[in-house]
Design a protein around this motif. Structure first.
Motif, mmCIF file in Angstrom:
data_model
loop_
_atom_site.group_PDB
_atom_site.id
_atom_site.type_symbol
_atom_site.label_atom_id
_atom_site.label_comp_id
_atom_site.label_asym_id
_atom_site.label_seq_id
_atom_site.Cartn_x
_atom_site.Cartn_y
_atom_site.Cartn_z
ATOM 1 N N LYS A 335 33.419 131.066 -5.723
ATOM 2 C CA LYS A 335 34.201 132.065 -6.467
ATOM 3 C C LYS A 335 33.397 132.767 -7.560
ATOM 4 O O LYS A 335 33.843 133.749 -8.134
ATOM 5 N N ASN A 359 36.834 138.849 -2.070
ATOM 6 C CA ASN A 359 36.433 139.212 -3.435
ATOM 7 C C ASN A 359 37.009 140.521 -3.975
ATOM 8 O O ASN A 359 37.105 140.682 -5.189
ATOM 9 N N ARG A 362 39.804 140.604 -6.622
ATOM 10 C CA ARG A 362 39.614 139.800 -7.849
ATOM 11 C C ARG A 362 38.885 140.635 -8.901
ATOM 12 O O ARG A 362 37.769 141.097 -8.681
#
Ligand code: ZN
Length: 466
Positions: A335, A359, A362
Motif C-alpha cells: 500500500k 491505487n 487512493r
C-alpha cells in the motif's frame, strides 16, 4: 530513372512504407503497422498495394511497430527476401513482433469464441508466430557506417538516428545507366535532448530526402525541469504514504525512467524502498539496452555510474524485476513506499491497469505520466482530469495525484528537424512524411522561410521520379 512511391506514413504518423523502384529492382523502405483506433488498425488486414512476391529487398529504419509491424504479413503474403536492419533492431524486432503477434492471436481467439457461440463463421489471423520467425530468419544485420550492396547496383549505408536503440537513417546510393542518385530516408530522428541516446547524425548530400515531421510544428519543453518534477513527486508520495505508478512504454521510456531514478537515487532523492519494473517486455528491452551500451550516450551514463556496461540494478539497487504474473499480483498488496513502472504507456492495456485498479482511488497515491497520451486512451482521460474512469468495466474515482512530466520525447522537435535539414547541400528535393497534415504544413513553411527549401508533402499512393 528511380521511382519512389509513398504507401504509408503519408500525411499521418503510422504505417511507414515507401517503395523504391530502379532498373527492375524493387526495395521497400519500412513495412509499418497502422495504429490509433479500430478504423486505422483495420487497414493492417488489407492487401498490400504492391505484390510482396516481386520485392527484392526490405530496408528497415528501426524496430517500432509503426515501421516494422506488417513484416510478418509481408512474409505471409509471399515475400522471401532479406530484411536489412541494424543488429540491435533485429534483436528488438524479436521482442516486439512476438509480443504483437501474441496479442493479435489472442484477439482473434477471443473473437472466434464469440463467433462460435453465435453460430457465425470464424475469422483467420492476419499472420502467426511462424511468419514472425520467417522475418527474424531473413534479417540481415548491417552495422552503422558500413556499406552493403543490394543486388549489384544499390548501396545501403546506415547512420545513427538515435531515436531508439538500433534506429537508423537510411542512405541508398543508386547506380543507374543514367548516372548516380542518392536517396536519404530519415526514419524517425531522435531528440538530442533525450537522455541515453546520442544525437542524430547529419548527412550532407542527397538528391532526394524523405524526412519525418512528427513534431514539425513545435519544440519540446526542455529537460531541465523534468528531473525536478519527478523528484518532487517521489518526495510528495513518500510524505503522503502512498505508492507511485509510472505508466511507461517498454522501448525507450522505461529505460529513461530507470536512468532518471538512478540519477535521483545518487542524489539521495528516492525515499521509496522498492522500484518494481513490472513489465516482461520492458525487462527484455532493458536487457537489450544494456547489451548495447556502446550505442548509448557515454556522458549520460557517467551521471549514474562511473563504470560503463553495468545493468540498471547497479545504479538503482532497489530495482526488482517482476516477470511472473504471480510476482506482479503480489505487488497489489503493497500500500505504500514503492514505485511501479509498468506498461502500457497509455494505460490502454498491460499490467499498469491492475496497479491503477489498486491505487487510483487512493488519495495518498501518485501517478506520474512521462509519455504522450493519445486521444481515446485511459491515460488521456486521467491526465485531462476526469474524476471517474472505467477499468476492467468497473467505475473508479480518480483520487490519486496526477503528474505529467514534460520534456520527454524520442523525436526531434521543430528546431532540431530544421537543423538536421540545414546540413544538406542544395540542390536537394525534400519530401515530408510521418506527421499529421498540420504539423507537416508548419514544417514545410519553416523550411521555406528559414532555409529556402521548397519541401513537398506527398499524398498516399503518389509517386515521384528522380
Ligand atoms: Zn519510431
Amino acid at each position: 530513372m528511380a521511382k519512389l512511391t509513398f504507401w504509408g506514413a503519408a500525411q499521418e504518423v503510422t504505417g511507414s512504407c515507401h517503395l523504391l523502384e530502379t532498373d527492375g529492382l524493387r526495395i521497400l523502405l519500412d513495412c509499418g503497422m497502422h495504429q490509433g483506433g479500430k478504423q486505422a488498425e483495420r487497414r493492417n488486414g488489407e492487401p498490400f498495394p504492391f505484390d510482396p512476391r516481386h520485392l527484392d529487398a526490405v530496408v528497415l529504419s528501426h524496430g517500432h511497430l509503426d515501421h516494422s509491424g506488417l513484416l510478418p504479413r509481408l512474409f505471409k503474403s509471399g515475400y522471401k527476401g532479406p530484411v536489412y536492419c541494424t543488429e540491435a533492431t533485429r534483436n528488438l524486432l524479436a521482442i516486439m513482433l512476438e509480443d504483437a503477434a501474441s496479442l493479435h492471436l489472442r484477439d482473434v481467439e477471443w473473437e472466434n469464441r464469440r463467433r462460435r457461440r453465435a453460430g457465425k463463421p470464424e475469422i483467420q489471423p492476419w499472420y502467426d508466430m511462424e511468419d514472425v520467425l520467417h522475418v527474424l530468419e531473413h534479417c540481415v544485420g548491417v552495422p552503422y557506417h558500413e556499406t552493403r550492396t543490394i543486388n549489384g547496383h544499390v548501396q545501403l549505408y546506415f547512420y545513427d538516428a538515435c531515436h531508439i536503440i538500433g534506429s537508423a537513417i537510411v542512405e541508398l546510393r543508386i547506380d543507374e545507366k543514367g548516372g548516380h542518385k542518392k536517396l536519404v530516408f530519415s526514419g524517425d530522428l531522435g531528440n538530442p535532448d533525450a537522455v541515453l541516446m546520442k544525437d542524430p547524425e547529419f548527412v550532407t548530400d542527397a538528391d532526394v530526402v524523405l524526412m519525418e515531421g512528427t513534431y514539425g510544428d513545435r519544440d519540446h519543453r526542455t529537460m531541465d525541469n523534468t528531473l525536478e518534477e519527478l523528484g518532487d513527486a517521489l518526495e510528495q508520495a513518500s510524505r503522503d504514504k502512498g505508492n507511485v505508478l509510472i505508466p511507461a512504454f517498454a522501448v525507450g521510456r522505461t529505460q529513461e525512467m530507470l536512468f532518471h531514478l538512478g540519477v535521483l537515487y545518487k542524489q539521495g532523492r528516492v525515499p521509496q524502498q522498492k522500484v518494481f519494473l513490472d513489465s516482461p517486455m520492458g525487462i527484455e528491452v532493458t536487457r537489450l539496452y544494456t547489451e548495447y551500451m556502446d550505442l548509448l550516450d557515454p556522458e549520460d551514463l557517467k551521471q549514474v555510474s562511473a563504470k560503463l556496461g553495468d545493468d540498471p540494478k547497479s545504479y538503482l539497487p532497489m530495482l526488482t524485476l517482476t516477470e511472473d504474473s504471480e510476482d506482479s499480483m503480489a505487488i497489489n498488496r503493497i500500500k505504500d513506499g514503492v514505485i511501479i513502472i509498468a506498461g502500457s504507456g497509455m494505460c490502454n492495456g498491460g499490467r499498469i491497469r491492475h496497479h491503477l485498479k489498486h491505487n487510483i482511488w487512493r488519495s495518498e497515491c501518485h501517478i506520474v505520466f512521462p509519455g504522450f497520451q493519445a486521444r481515446g486512451t485511459l491515460g488521456r482521460q486521467i491526465v485531462e482530469g476526469d474524476k471517474h474512469v472505467k477499468i476492467f468495466g468497473a467505475d473508479f474515482m480518480v483520487r490519486a495525484k496526477v503528474h505529467t512530466l514534460g520534456g520527454f520525447s524520442a523525436h526531434a522537435g521543430q528546431s532540431q528537424l530544421l537543423e538536421w535539414a540545414s546540413h544538406f547541400k542544395p540542390p536537394t528535393r525534400f519530401y515530408l512524411v510521418h506527421g499529421e497534415p498540420d504539423a507537416l504544413a508548419v514544417l514545410q513553411q519553416k523550411l521555406q522561410v528559414k532555409l529556402g527549401i521548397a519541401a513537398e508533402i506527398p499524398a498516399e499512393g503518389t509517386s515521384i521520379v528522380f
